[in-house]
Enzyme design. Structure first.
Site, PDB file in Angstrom:
ATOM      1  N   ASP A  49      51.978  23.696  31.511  1.00 44.24           N
ATOM      2  CA  ASP A  49      50.770  23.230  32.189  1.00 44.24           C
ATOM      3  C   ASP A  49      50.914  23.370  33.701  1.00 44.24           C
ATOM      4  O   ASP A  49      49.949  23.151  34.444  1.00 44.24           O
ATOM      5  CB  ASP A  49      50.416  21.797  31.785  1.00 44.24           C
ATOM      6  N   SER A  50      52.066  23.801  34.158  1.00 44.10           N
ATOM      7  CA  SER A  50      52.246  24.186  35.560  1.00 44.10           C
ATOM      8  C   SER A  50      51.295  25.310  35.948  1.00 44.10           C
ATOM      9  O   SER A  50      51.099  25.577  37.138  1.00 44.10           O
ATOM     10  CB  SER A  50      53.692  24.606  35.818  1.00 44.10           C
ATOM     11  N   ASP A  88      52.581  24.006  26.328  1.00 45.52           N
ATOM     12  CA  ASP A  88      52.480  22.606  26.734  1.00 45.52           C
ATOM     13  C   ASP A  88      51.197  21.972  26.209  1.00 45.52           C
ATOM     14  O   ASP A  88      50.127  22.587  26.258  1.00 45.52           O
ATOM     15  CB  ASP A  88      52.462  22.496  28.261  1.00 45.52           C
ATOM     16  N   LYS A 118      55.029  21.535  23.460  1.00 42.35           N
ATOM     17  CA  LYS A 118      55.905  20.652  24.243  1.00 42.35           C
ATOM     18  C   LYS A 118      55.101  19.462  24.722  1.00 42.35           C
ATOM     19  O   LYS A 118      53.957  19.624  25.154  1.00 42.35           O
ATOM     20  CB  LYS A 118      56.519  21.375  25.445  1.00 42.35           C
ATOM     21  N   GLU A 120      55.468  15.724  27.104  1.00 39.56           N
ATOM     22  CA  GLU A 120      56.292  14.931  28.010  1.00 39.56           C
ATOM     23  C   GLU A 120      56.618  13.608  27.320  1.00 39.56           C
ATOM     24  O   GLU A 120      55.718  12.846  26.968  1.00 39.56           O
ATOM     25  CB  GLU A 120      55.575  14.737  29.335  1.00 39.56           C
ATOM     26  N   GLU A 187      64.272  17.453  33.336  1.00 44.50           N
ATOM     27  CA  GLU A 187      63.813  17.896  34.660  1.00 44.50           C
ATOM     28  C   GLU A 187      64.120  16.864  35.741  1.00 44.50           C
ATOM     29  O   GLU A 187      63.879  15.662  35.567  1.00 44.50           O
ATOM     30  CB  GLU A 187      62.300  18.162  34.649  1.00 44.50           C
TER      31      GLU A 187
END
Length: 288
Positions: A49-50, A88, A118, A120, A187
């Site tokens: 999602d970056s 993501d 993925k 978080e 991270e």
């Protein structure tokens, strides 16, 4: 059997089996041409999602939508053929409850063809991970600095700097692994904490601003290639994409302004027979 059909895309078993072995090579990917270039060298391509910040110029990843992730996931799948592709789940697509998480994860996998999603992995995430895995959705976890939570933590700050934070990050990593995550991104944490997590969980860890002892490494590709004039401390630049692009655009602009482009080599020429043929076609069209 064609050479194309013999290519086997990596599976979740391949990634899980990397624990303690040769480090996994992972990069972010958002489009088909880039995925094609990276595919031969990478074990994992993450449609992160970056993309919201790197491609769309958003201030954070919070504004990224499911539709954006699907669009970019489809592009990366078209451009790759052997790497394991993870997409993501964007902010707001999985946090409410396990059913919400499954419906959105299933949509991502159906519409992109990716191999995994993925999420978080905050304190709430273990239930969602277990729910997804039980229903056939491979899940990669993500602990430490969680970009989707920057509004809570006050920015992109390294995590695990005091005992309370360290215990929380460790607990979240263990919970994600115990719930069935096949790998965990770590991270923005201190090296020794990343080492502790890597030893404590049975699944591969993938570091970004963590430790060289993680079971793999990932970077945002545009950071690694030097597209931006600033990069985080943990990034090593392997190229100067920004500089190369600027030189190329400058040279193009100069050639256009001097009429050096397009030249003979870039210009089409009509053959002698073409004008008559075009006239006949135009005449038929004009007569209805």
């Amino acid at each position: 059997m064609s050479a194309q059909s013999q290519i086997r895309r990596k599976t979740v078993r391949d990634i899980a089996a990397a624990k303690g072995g040769e480090p996994l090579v992972c990069l972010t990917a958002y489009d088909a041409p880039s995925a094609t270039v990276m595919d031969p060298f990478c074990d994992v391509l993450l449609v992160g999602d970056s993309v919201g910040m790197v491609v769309h110029g958003l201030p954070s990843t919070v504004g990224v939508t499911m539709e954006m992730m699907i669009l970019h996931g489809q592009a990366v799948m078209r451009g790759s053929e052997r790497a394991f592709v993870v997409v993501d789940m964007p902010f707001g697509s999985y946090e409410t409850n396990a059913d919400q998480a499954f419906l959105n994860a299933a949509r991502l996998m159906k519409e992109t063809g990716c191999q995994a999603v993925k999420i978080e992995s905050g304190a709430y995430a273990a239930g969602q991970i277990a729910h997804l895995v039980e229903r056939g959705v491979p899940v990669m976890g993500h602990v430490g600095l969680r970009p989707q939570a920057i509004n809570v933590v006050g920015g992109f700050k390294a995590q695990g700097r005091d005992n309370e934070e360290r215990e929380r990050v460790m607990a979240e990593a263990k919970a994600a692994a115990d719930a069935g995550a096949f790998a965990i991104v770590i991270e923005g944490v201190a090296e020794d904490l990343a080492d502790e997590i890597t030893k404590a969980v049975s699944v591969p860890t993938i570091g970004i601003g963590a430790s060289a002892n993680c079971d793999g490494q990932i970077l945002v590709t545009q950071d690694m290639l030097g597209l931006f004039d600033w990069t985080p401390k943990f990034v090593r630049r392997y190229g100067d994409m920004r500089g190369e692009m600027a030189k190329s655009v400058e040279a193009y602009a100069a050639d256009v302004r001097s009429r050096a482009f397009p030249a003979e080599a870039e210009t089409y020429k009509l053959t002698k027979a073409t004008p008559k043929r075009l006239s006949r076609v135009a005449g038929r069209k004009s007569r209805g």
